[in-house]
Write a protein that holds these residues in place. Structure first.
Motif, short mmCIF file in Angstrom:
data_model
loop_
_atom_site.label_atom_id
_atom_site.label_comp_id
_atom_site.label_asym_id
_atom_site.label_seq_id
_atom_site.Cartn_x
_atom_site.Cartn_y
_atom_site.Cartn_z
N ARG A 98 0.88 -1.27 -0.06
CA ARG A 98 0.05 0.07 0.04
C ARG A 98 0.93 1.23 0.02
NH1 ARG A 98 -2.29 -3.81 -1.22
NH2 ARG A 98 -4.41 -4.57 -0.16
N GLY A 99 1.15 1.90 -1.12
CA GLY A 99 1.81 2.86 -1.19
C GLY A 99 3.21 2.57 -1.08
N THR A 100 4.08 3.00 0.03
CA THR A 100 5.55 2.65 0.31
C THR A 100 5.52 1.71 1.24
OG1 THR A 100 5.79 4.54 1.80
CG2 THR A 100 6.48 4.92 -0.58
N ASP A 101 4.63 1.27 1.76
CA ASP A 101 4.34 0.25 3.06
C ASP A 101 3.86 -1.06 2.35
OD1 ASP A 101 4.94 2.28 5.05
OD2 ASP A 101 2.81 2.52 5.19
N VAL A 102 4.69 -2.16 3.01
CA VAL A 102 4.16 -3.22 2.88
C VAL A 102 3.84 -3.81 4.19
CG1 VAL A 102 4.87 -5.68 2.13
CG2 VAL A 102 5.71 -3.54 1.02
N TYR A 103 2.35 -4.68 4.03
CA TYR A 103 1.98 -5.39 5.36
C TYR A 103 1.85 -6.88 5.01
CZ TYR A 103 0.39 -0.82 6.42
OH TYR A 103 0.06 0.75 6.57
N VAL A 104 2.66 -7.44 6.08
CA VAL A 104 2.62 -8.97 6.19
C VAL A 104 1.75 -9.77 7.01
CG1 VAL A 104 4.43 -10.56 6.17
CG2 VAL A 104 5.33 -8.53 5.38
#
Length: 128
Positions: free
Chosen positions: A68-74
């Motif tokens: 999501r944009g520059t974030d990556v959620y794991v």
């Protein structure tokens, strides 16, 4: 907290496959990010962490990656193969991952951690 992905020796192309799945989430800057390209700011992918023979397995454990944009959620997930509408494709496991949710059907918060796209790219650069 940064995401640490450990590169390990693998069998029959697993390393190439892992790189393809991770690269799907973290393409480099450049012309591939032009309008209409598959490299968007919202991309879902996954890393399979455990599976037996896909032809006989009942489930797959994986880490869905939600950019999501520059974030990556794991997140940590189990994909129950008998509940899929379409057959599981080992070469495209992200097709079997649920859309990102933050609360489960019982109202409990889903455990996830956040890293950045730059940290994923750093991993890819360090493990060609």
């Amino acid at each position: 907290m940064p995401l640490i992905l450990k590169a390990t020796p693998s069998r029959s192309g697993c390393s190439r496959s892992r790189r393809r799945r991770t690269t799907r989430t973290a393409p480099g800057p450049g012309p591939e990010r032009s309008a209409g390209s598959p490299w968007r700011d919202e991309v879902d992918s996954c890393l399979v962490t455990s599976i037996t023979d896909p032809a006989t397995a009942d489930f797959v454990f994986c880490w869905p990656l939600y950019r999501r944009g520059t974030d990556v959620y794991v997140q940590n997930a189990a994909v129950f193969l008998g509940e899929l509408a379409d057959a599981f494709r080992p070469t495209e496991p992200w097709l079997s991952v649920e859309p990102r949710g933050t609360v489960d059907e019982d109202g409990n918060e889903i455990s996830e951690w956040r890293t950045t796209i730059d940290e994923v790219r750093a991993f890819l650069s360090a493990h060609p």
